[in-house]
Design an enzyme around this catalytic site. Structure first.
Site, short mmCIF file in Angstrom:
data_model
loop_
_atom_site.label_atom_id
_atom_site.label_comp_id
_atom_site.label_asym_id
_atom_site.label_seq_id
_atom_site.Cartn_x
_atom_site.Cartn_y
_atom_site.Cartn_z
N ASP A 37 0.70 -1.39 0.00
CA ASP A 37 -0.09 -0.08 0.03
C ASP A 37 0.91 1.34 0.04
O ASP A 37 1.97 1.24 0.61
CB ASP A 37 -0.91 0.01 1.23
CG ASP A 37 -1.96 0.92 1.21
OD1 ASP A 37 -2.38 1.54 0.23
OD2 ASP A 37 -2.66 1.13 2.21
N GLY A 40 0.28 5.38 -4.62
CA GLY A 40 -0.29 6.68 -4.89
C GLY A 40 0.13 7.78 -4.12
O GLY A 40 0.93 9.04 -4.66
N HIS A 54 3.14 3.00 -8.85
CA HIS A 54 2.86 1.75 -9.26
C HIS A 54 3.98 1.05 -9.61
O HIS A 54 4.42 0.06 -9.67
CB HIS A 54 1.66 1.34 -10.06
CG HIS A 54 0.45 2.01 -9.54
ND1 HIS A 54 0.02 1.73 -7.99
CD2 HIS A 54 -0.75 2.82 -9.82
CE1 HIS A 54 -1.16 2.03 -7.70
NE2 HIS A 54 -1.75 2.78 -8.74
N GLU A 84 -12.21 -5.17 -5.30
CA GLU A 84 -12.36 -3.82 -5.33
C GLU A 84 -11.61 -2.88 -6.08
O GLU A 84 -12.15 -1.64 -6.37
CB GLU A 84 -12.28 -3.33 -3.75
CG GLU A 84 -13.47 -4.17 -2.82
CD GLU A 84 -13.02 -5.44 -2.72
OE1 GLU A 84 -11.76 -5.90 -2.54
OE2 GLU A 84 -13.93 -6.21 -2.54
N ARG A 88 -11.23 1.94 -9.33
CA ARG A 88 -10.52 2.96 -9.95
C ARG A 88 -10.44 3.35 -11.08
O ARG A 88 -11.15 2.70 -11.90
CB ARG A 88 -8.82 2.50 -9.64
CG ARG A 88 -8.56 2.05 -7.95
CD ARG A 88 -7.22 1.64 -7.96
NE ARG A 88 -7.19 1.44 -6.57
CZ ARG A 88 -6.16 1.73 -5.60
NH1 ARG A 88 -5.05 2.15 -6.21
NH2 ARG A 88 -6.10 1.60 -4.33
N LEU A 148 11.19 -20.66 -3.56
CA LEU A 148 10.17 -19.90 -3.01
C LEU A 148 8.98 -19.69 -3.99
O LEU A 148 9.10 -19.66 -5.25
CB LEU A 148 10.62 -18.28 -3.04
CG LEU A 148 9.64 -17.33 -2.59
CD1 LEU A 148 9.40 -17.38 -1.56
CD2 LEU A 148 10.43 -15.90 -3.21
N ARG A 205 1.52 -4.85 5.91
CA ARG A 205 1.17 -3.92 5.29
C ARG A 205 1.85 -2.68 5.43
O ARG A 205 2.07 -2.06 6.38
CB ARG A 205 -0.27 -3.86 5.63
CG ARG A 205 -0.98 -2.67 4.76
CD ARG A 205 -2.49 -2.69 5.31
NE ARG A 205 -3.02 -1.79 4.22
CZ ARG A 205 -4.40 -1.83 3.85
NH1 ARG A 205 -5.10 -2.76 4.23
NH2 ARG A 205 -4.61 -1.04 2.88
N GLU A 224 0.54 -13.20 12.51
CA GLU A 224 1.40 -12.12 13.05
C GLU A 224 1.22 -10.95 12.14
O GLU A 224 1.34 -11.01 10.99
CB GLU A 224 2.46 -12.43 13.49
CG GLU A 224 2.88 -13.43 14.38
CD GLU A 224 2.13 -12.96 15.75
OE1 GLU A 224 2.31 -12.03 16.16
OE2 GLU A 224 1.61 -14.16 16.28
C1 FPP Z 1 -2.18 0.25 -3.48
O1 FPP Z 1 -1.61 1.34 -3.28
C2 FPP Z 1 -1.56 -0.65 -4.27
C3 FPP Z 1 -2.23 -1.25 -5.41
C4 FPP Z 1 -3.50 -1.30 -5.75
C5 FPP Z 1 -1.53 -1.94 -6.25
C6 FPP Z 1 -0.27 -2.70 -6.07
C7 FPP Z 1 0.51 -3.03 -7.11
C8 FPP Z 1 2.09 -3.04 -7.16
C9 FPP Z 1 2.71 -2.56 -5.97
C10 FPP Z 1 2.82 -3.65 -8.33
C11 FPP Z 1 2.51 -4.84 -8.61
C12 FPP Z 1 3.60 -5.51 -9.47
C13 FPP Z 1 3.48 -6.58 -9.96
C14 FPP Z 1 4.59 -7.10 -10.51
C15 FPP Z 1 2.13 -7.49 -9.81
P1 FPP Z 1 -2.42 2.68 -3.79
O2 FPP Z 1 -2.34 3.02 -4.95
O3 FPP Z 1 -3.83 2.42 -2.88
O4 FPP Z 1 -1.95 3.83 -2.90
P2 FPP Z 1 -2.36 5.28 -2.20
O5 FPP Z 1 -3.39 4.62 -1.16
O6 FPP Z 1 -1.34 5.76 -1.56
O7 FPP Z 1 -3.28 5.84 -3.11
#
Ligand code: FPP
Length: 257
Positions: A37, A40, A54, A84, A88, A148, A205, A224
């Site tokens: 998380d 953004g 991202h 969900e 977006r 892994l 997280r 945990e």
């Molecule tokens: C949440 O942060 C993140 C996501 C919904 C997307 C997570 C995806 C990646 C980290 C890249 C994945 C890569 C691969 C290889 C599959 P947010 O956008 O909600 O952040 P914010 O809460 O700050 O807006």
């Protein structure tokens, strides 16, 4: 939020240097699940578009995969797209759907070589064909690997997973394949999309948010929890090591004494 974490004596934004060798003396979680998380906000704090966050998050996936592999973690589940997340804006959804493809185009050869096995947990229906193709190709090419398990949770939602599992299990009861009185926790687990994986021992997280967001709710009954104030693109090996160190200090009693 950072102050709060400091007060708890947990992770700071600096992380704590802990050598891999030191960590290997302690218990290593078999399965680590990650809610990535803060992409953004990471981008916003730099005056960049969300997509840049991202994209930087994709690089953190590589760092954490290597860190987990280096410690002998058996499975690493990364929450890459939830059921969900379709809410977006379309351009962001499209961008997120291209990331597995881009990541695997760059990293698959090394993953194959490092004995990593790629897996996916989620609903394939509804994903663009290029996303499914990239993940399926990676699964195929790594299917004999024994190291892994890198498990992408893509188009995943825990409640949906449980309802689907429940329906399938009930169909098997109706057809006589299983008996109602024989259903146990493990029976239900076999119908979930994580079947075959151990339950996560540790959830990480990032970004300071303190919730589970419909992620592996059944599987995380005794997991945990480790919350980091860092935005996901800033998370790296030493922060992963710090989470493992914190895990090693926890006493897991599973409701016992
Ligand atoms: C949440 O942060 C993140 C996501 C919904 C997307 C997570 C995806 C990646 C980290 C890249 C994945 C890569 C691969 C290889 C599959 P947010 O956008 O909600 O952040 P914010 O809460 O700050 O807006």
């Amino acid at each position: 939020m950072i102050g709060l974490f400091k007060k708890w004596g947990k992770q700071t934004t600096e992380g704590t240097e802990l050598s891999r060798d030191e960590l290997l003396k302690g218990k290593i979680p078999k399965h680590v699940a990650v809610i990535m998380d803060g992409n953004g906000r990471w981008a916003k704090s730099r005056g960049m578009p969300r997509m840049a966050g991202h994209h930087a998050g994709m690089k953190a996936v590589k760092r954490v995969t290597m860190a987990a592999d280096g410690l002998g973690v058996e499975a690493l589940t990364m929450y890459a797209f939830s059921t969900e997340n379709w809410k977006r804006p379309q351009d962001e959804v499209d961008f997120l759907m291209k990331l597995p493809q881009e990541f695997l185009a760059i990293e698959l050869d090394e993953l194959v070589e490092k004995n990593v096995r790629v897996r996916m947990t989620g609903i394939k229906d509804g994903l663009p064909s290029h996303t499914v193709y990239a993940v399926e190709e990676a699964m195929e090419r790594t299917k004999h690997n024994t190291g892994l398990i890198l498990n992408f949770a893509l188009n995943y939602g825990s409640r949906n997973e449980m309802i689907t599992a429940m329906k399938e299990m009930m169909e098997d009861v109706q057809s006589g394949k299983i008996r109602l009185e024989d259903i146990e926790e493990e029976t239900f687990g076999r119908y979930l999309k994580t079947s075959g994986l151990p339950d996560p021992d540790l959830l990480i997280r990032t970004s300071g948010e303190l919730r589970l967001s419909n992620f592996m709710l059944w599987q995380m009954a005794y997991t945990e929890l480790f919350f980091s104030p860092l935005y996901w693109p800033d998370f790296g090996e030493r922060h992963f090591h710090e989470a493992i160190h914190e895990y090693q200090r926890r006493s897991r009693r599973y409701g016992g004494l």
